[in-house]
Design a protein around this motif. Structure first.
Motif, PDB file in Angstrom:
ATOM      1  N   THR A  38       0.810  -1.221   0.000  1.00 12.17           N
ATOM      2  CA  THR A  38       0.000   0.000   0.000  1.00 12.17           C
ATOM      3  C   THR A  38       0.840   1.265   0.000  1.00 12.17           C
ATOM      4  OG1 THR A  38      -0.193  -0.089   2.400  1.00 12.17           O
ATOM      5  CG2 THR A  38      -1.971  -1.100   1.116  1.00 12.17           C
ATOM      6  N   GLN A  39       2.134   1.140   0.292  1.00 16.20           N
ATOM      7  CA  GLN A  39       2.994   2.317   0.265  1.00 16.20           C
ATOM      8  C   GLN A  39       3.076   2.907  -1.135  1.00 16.20           C
ATOM      9  OE1 GLN A  39       4.521   3.771   2.911  1.00 16.20           O
ATOM     10  NE2 GLN A  39       3.476   2.344   4.244  1.00 16.20           N
ATOM     11  N   SER A  40       3.200   2.047  -2.158  1.00  9.23           N
ATOM     12  CA  SER A  40       3.358   2.562  -3.510  1.00  9.23           C
ATOM     13  C   SER A  40       2.055   2.534  -4.300  1.00  9.23           C
ATOM     14  CB  SER A  40       4.438   1.774  -4.260  1.00  9.23           C
ATOM     15  OG  SER A  40       4.054   0.425  -4.378  1.00  9.23           O
ATOM     16  N   ASP A  41       1.252   1.485  -4.147  1.00 10.16           N
ATOM     17  CA  ASP A  41       0.045   1.362  -4.950  1.00 10.16           C
ATOM     18  C   ASP A  41      -1.125   2.117  -4.345  1.00 10.16           C
ATOM     19  OD1 ASP A  41       1.214  -0.134  -6.867  1.00 10.16           O
ATOM     20  OD2 ASP A  41       0.547  -2.045  -6.081  1.00 10.16           O
ATOM     21  N   GLY A  42      -1.267   2.075  -3.065  1.00 10.14           N
ATOM     22  CA  GLY A  42      -2.370   2.740  -2.407  1.00 10.14           C
ATOM     23  C   GLY A  42      -3.615   1.878  -2.359  1.00 10.14           C
ATOM     24  N   PHE A  43      -4.070   1.622  -1.157  1.00  9.55           N
ATOM     25  CA  PHE A  43      -5.240   0.785  -0.939  1.00  9.55           C
ATOM     26  C   PHE A  43      -6.474   1.373  -1.610  1.00  9.55           C
ATOM     27  CE2 PHE A  43      -8.995  -0.059   1.720  1.00  9.55           C
ATOM     28  CZ  PHE A  43      -9.102  -1.421   1.499  1.00  9.55           C
ATOM     29  N   PHE A  44      -6.703   2.662  -1.420  1.00  7.03           N
ATOM     30  CA  PHE A  44      -7.902   3.279  -1.969  1.00  7.03           C
ATOM     31  C   PHE A  44      -7.880   3.302  -3.495  1.00  7.03           C
ATOM     32  CE2 PHE A  44      -7.746   5.007   2.355  1.00  7.03           C
ATOM     33  CZ  PHE A  44      -8.954   4.501   2.807  1.00  7.03           C
TER      34      PHE A  44
ATOM     35  N   ILE B 178     -10.803   1.868  -5.937  1.00  5.24           N
ATOM     36  CA  ILE B 178     -11.332   2.633  -7.064  1.00  5.24           C
ATOM     37  C   ILE B 178     -11.147   1.861  -8.366  1.00  5.24           C
ATOM     38  CG2 ILE B 178     -11.013   4.740  -8.444  1.00  5.24           C
ATOM     39  CD1 ILE B 178     -10.352   6.131  -5.712  1.00  5.24           C
ATOM     40  N   ALA B 179      -9.979   1.265  -8.549  1.00  2.54           N
ATOM     41  CA  ALA B 179      -9.719   0.471  -9.757  1.00  2.54           C
ATOM     42  C   ALA B 179     -10.675  -0.716  -9.835  1.00  2.54           C
ATOM     43  CB  ALA B 179      -8.270   0.004  -9.786  1.00  2.54           C
ATOM     44  N   PHE B 180     -10.982  -1.342  -8.686  1.00  2.47           N
ATOM     45  CA  PHE B 180     -11.950  -2.436  -8.672  1.00  2.47           C
ATOM     46  C   PHE B 180     -13.321  -1.921  -9.086  1.00  2.47           C
ATOM     47  CE2 PHE B 180     -15.366  -4.600  -6.327  1.00  2.47           C
ATOM     48  CZ  PHE B 180     -15.298  -5.836  -6.959  1.00  2.47           C
ATOM     49  N   GLU B 181     -13.729  -0.808  -8.520  1.00  2.00           N
ATOM     50  CA  GLU B 181     -15.032  -0.213  -8.846  1.00  2.00           C
ATOM     51  C   GLU B 181     -15.138   0.121 -10.331  1.00  2.00           C
ATOM     52  OE1 GLU B 181     -17.790   0.420  -7.044  1.00  2.00           O
ATOM     53  OE2 GLU B 181     -17.000  -0.384  -5.176  1.00  2.00           O
ATOM     54  N   ASN B 182     -14.020   0.505 -10.940  1.00  2.00           N
ATOM     55  CA  ASN B 182     -13.998   0.881 -12.352  1.00  2.00           C
ATOM     56  C   ASN B 182     -13.746  -0.310 -13.273  1.00  2.00           C
ATOM     57  OD1 ASN B 182     -14.497   3.600 -11.827  1.00  2.00           O
ATOM     58  ND2 ASN B 182     -12.323   4.074 -11.623  1.00  2.00           N
ATOM     59  N   GLY B 183     -13.595  -1.511 -12.705  1.00  2.00           N
ATOM     60  CA  GLY B 183     -13.367  -2.697 -13.519  1.00  2.00           C
ATOM     61  C   GLY B 183     -11.984  -2.748 -14.147  1.00  2.00           C
TER      62      GLY B 183
ATOM     63  N   LEU C 267      -8.418 -10.998  -6.824  1.00  2.00           N
ATOM     64  CA  LEU C 267      -8.249 -12.030  -5.795  1.00  2.00           C
ATOM     65  C   LEU C 267      -7.370 -11.535  -4.660  1.00  2.00           C
ATOM     66  CD1 LEU C 267      -7.846 -15.189  -8.040  1.00  2.00           C
ATOM     67  CD2 LEU C 267      -9.829 -14.559  -6.643  1.00  2.00           C
ATOM     68  N   GLU C 268      -6.293 -10.833  -4.989  1.00  2.00           N
ATOM     69  CA  GLU C 268      -5.417 -10.289  -3.944  1.00  2.00           C
ATOM     70  C   GLU C 268      -6.155  -9.256  -3.094  1.00  2.00           C
ATOM     71  OE1 GLU C 268      -1.986  -8.955  -6.128  1.00  2.00           O
ATOM     72  OE2 GLU C 268      -1.012 -10.902  -5.891  1.00  2.00           O
ATOM     73  N   LEU C 269      -6.942  -8.404  -3.742  1.00  2.00           N
ATOM     74  CA  LEU C 269      -7.715  -7.395  -3.009  1.00  2.00           C
ATOM     75  C   LEU C 269      -8.686  -8.064  -2.048  1.00  2.00           C
ATOM     76  CD1 LEU C 269      -8.709  -4.496  -2.470  1.00  2.00           C
ATOM     77  CD2 LEU C 269     -10.253  -4.789  -4.434  1.00  2.00           C
ATOM     78  N   PHE C 270      -9.465  -9.027  -2.554  1.00  2.00           N
ATOM     79  CA  PHE C 270     -10.461  -9.665  -1.695  1.00  2.00           C
ATOM     80  C   PHE C 270      -9.820 -10.570  -0.657  1.00  2.00           C
ATOM     81  CE2 PHE C 270     -13.350  -7.714  -4.535  1.00  2.00           C
ATOM     82  CZ  PHE C 270     -14.484  -7.529  -3.758  1.00  2.00           C
ATOM     83  N   SER C 271      -8.684 -11.150  -0.969  1.00  2.00           N
ATOM     84  CA  SER C 271      -7.947 -11.915   0.032  1.00  2.00           C
ATOM     85  C   SER C 271      -7.591 -11.007   1.211  1.00  2.00           C
ATOM     86  CB  SER C 271      -6.678 -12.505  -0.579  1.00  2.00           C
ATOM     87  OG  SER C 271      -5.867 -13.088   0.406  1.00  2.00           O
ATOM     88  N   TYR C 272      -7.063  -9.840   0.883  1.00  2.00           N
ATOM     89  CA  TYR C 272      -6.716  -8.873   1.920  1.00  2.00           C
ATOM     90  C   TYR C 272      -7.952  -8.418   2.698  1.00  2.00           C
ATOM     91  CZ  TYR C 272      -5.502  -4.543   4.184  1.00  2.00           C
ATOM     92  OH  TYR C 272      -5.351  -3.557   5.118  1.00  2.00           O
ATOM     93  N   LEU C 273      -9.022  -8.073   1.976  1.00  2.00           N
ATOM     94  CA  LEU C 273     -10.236  -7.583   2.638  1.00  2.00           C
ATOM     95  C   LEU C 273     -10.853  -8.635   3.556  1.00  2.00           C
ATOM     96  CD1 LEU C 273     -11.933  -5.678  -0.320  1.00  2.00           C
ATOM     97  CD2 LEU C 273     -10.765  -4.682   1.663  1.00  2.00           C
ATOM     98  N   ILE C 274     -10.804  -9.905   3.139  1.00  2.00           N
ATOM     99  CA  ILE C 274     -11.343 -10.984   3.978  1.00  2.00           C
ATOM    100  C   ILE C 274     -10.468 -11.184   5.203  1.00  2.00           C
ATOM    101  CG2 ILE C 274     -11.751 -13.478   4.087  1.00  2.00           C
ATOM    102  CD1 ILE C 274     -12.576 -13.261   1.066  1.00  2.00           C
ATOM    103  N   ARG C 275      -9.143 -11.264   5.003  1.00  2.00           N
ATOM    104  CA  ARG C 275      -8.239 -11.489   6.138  1.00  2.00           C
ATOM    105  C   ARG C 275      -8.295 -10.353   7.142  1.00  2.00           C
ATOM    106  NH1 ARG C 275      -3.259 -11.234   4.627  1.00  2.00           N
ATOM    107  NH2 ARG C 275      -3.663 -10.676   2.487  1.00  2.00           N
ATOM    108  N   ALA C 276      -8.475  -9.131   6.652  1.00  2.11           N
ATOM    109  CA  ALA C 276      -8.552  -7.962   7.532  1.00  2.11           C
ATOM    110  C   ALA C 276      -9.954  -7.757   8.099  1.00  2.11           C
ATOM    111  CB  ALA C 276      -8.109  -6.717   6.762  1.00  2.11           C
ATOM    112  N   LYS C 277     -10.894  -8.611   7.656  1.00  2.17           N
ATOM    113  CA  LYS C 277     -12.292  -8.542   8.078  1.00  2.17           C
ATOM    114  C   LYS C 277     -12.944  -7.210   7.695  1.00  2.17           C
ATOM    115  CE  LYS C 277     -11.717 -11.849  11.864  1.00  2.17           C
ATOM    116  NZ  LYS C 277     -10.864 -12.674  11.128  1.00  2.17           N
ATOM    117  N   LEU C 278     -12.394  -6.563   6.675  1.00  2.54           N
ATOM    118  CA  LEU C 278     -12.955  -5.309   6.195  1.00  2.54           C
ATOM    119  C   LEU C 278     -14.098  -5.526   5.218  1.00  2.54           C
ATOM    120  CD1 LEU C 278      -9.672  -3.303   5.527  1.00  2.54           C
ATOM    121  CD2 LEU C 278     -11.317  -2.938   7.380  1.00  2.54           C
ATOM    122  N   VAL C 279     -14.069  -6.641   4.506  1.00  8.25           N
ATOM    123  CA  VAL C 279     -15.045  -6.891   3.449  1.00  8.25           C
ATOM    124  C   VAL C 279     -16.475  -6.859   3.980  1.00  8.25           C
ATOM    125  CG1 VAL C 279     -15.096  -9.421   3.527  1.00  8.25           C
ATOM    126  CG2 VAL C 279     -15.444  -8.250   1.367  1.00  8.25           C
ATOM    127  N   TRP C 280     -16.655  -7.255   5.228  1.00 11.05           N
ATOM    128  CA  TRP C 280     -18.002  -7.327   5.814  1.00 11.05           C
ATOM    129  C   TRP C 280     -18.462  -5.969   6.334  1.00 11.05           C
ATOM    130  CZ3 TRP C 280     -18.562 -11.453   3.414  1.00 11.05           C
ATOM    131  CH2 TRP C 280     -17.605 -12.463   3.429  1.00 11.05           C
TER     132      TRP C 280
END
Length: 86
Positions: A14-20, A24-29, A37-50
């Motif tokens: 996230t230092q270089s790419d930026g989480f947000f 936004i890139a996911f939202e824009n397809g 998969l990497e994004l959702f893996s992170y969101l699930i592990r961090a329990k943020l997805v819910w």
């Protein structure tokens, strides 16, 4: 293979790419299958997805049901089809 690839452009870098920017890139397809998969893996592990809007939870559930990601957030790389190179 680990949960997240060792690529420099990993979602956890996230230092270089930026989480947000990834959200936004996911939202824009604009993400590749691996990046999603990497994004959702992170969101699930961090329990943020819910805690995000419902489409994130539904997408996570779909990825889990498809066997691409475990409910722990681990990516099942053997289920991932290789991406075509440009």
């Amino acid at each position: 293979m680990g949960i997240i690839s060792d690529k420099e452009d990993s979602i956890e870098n996230t230092q270089s790419d930026g989480f947000f920017e990834k959200i936004i890139a996911f939202e824009n397809g604009e993400l590749t299958q691996v990046q999603v998969l990497e994004l959702f893996s992170y969101l699930i592990r961090a329990k943020l997805v819910w805690k995000l809007p419902g489409n994130y939870g539904r997408t996570a559930n779909s990825l889990i049901e498809a066997g691409l990601i475990e409910d722990s957030g681990e990516i099942n790389w053997e289920m991932v089809e290789p991406e075509e190179q440009d």
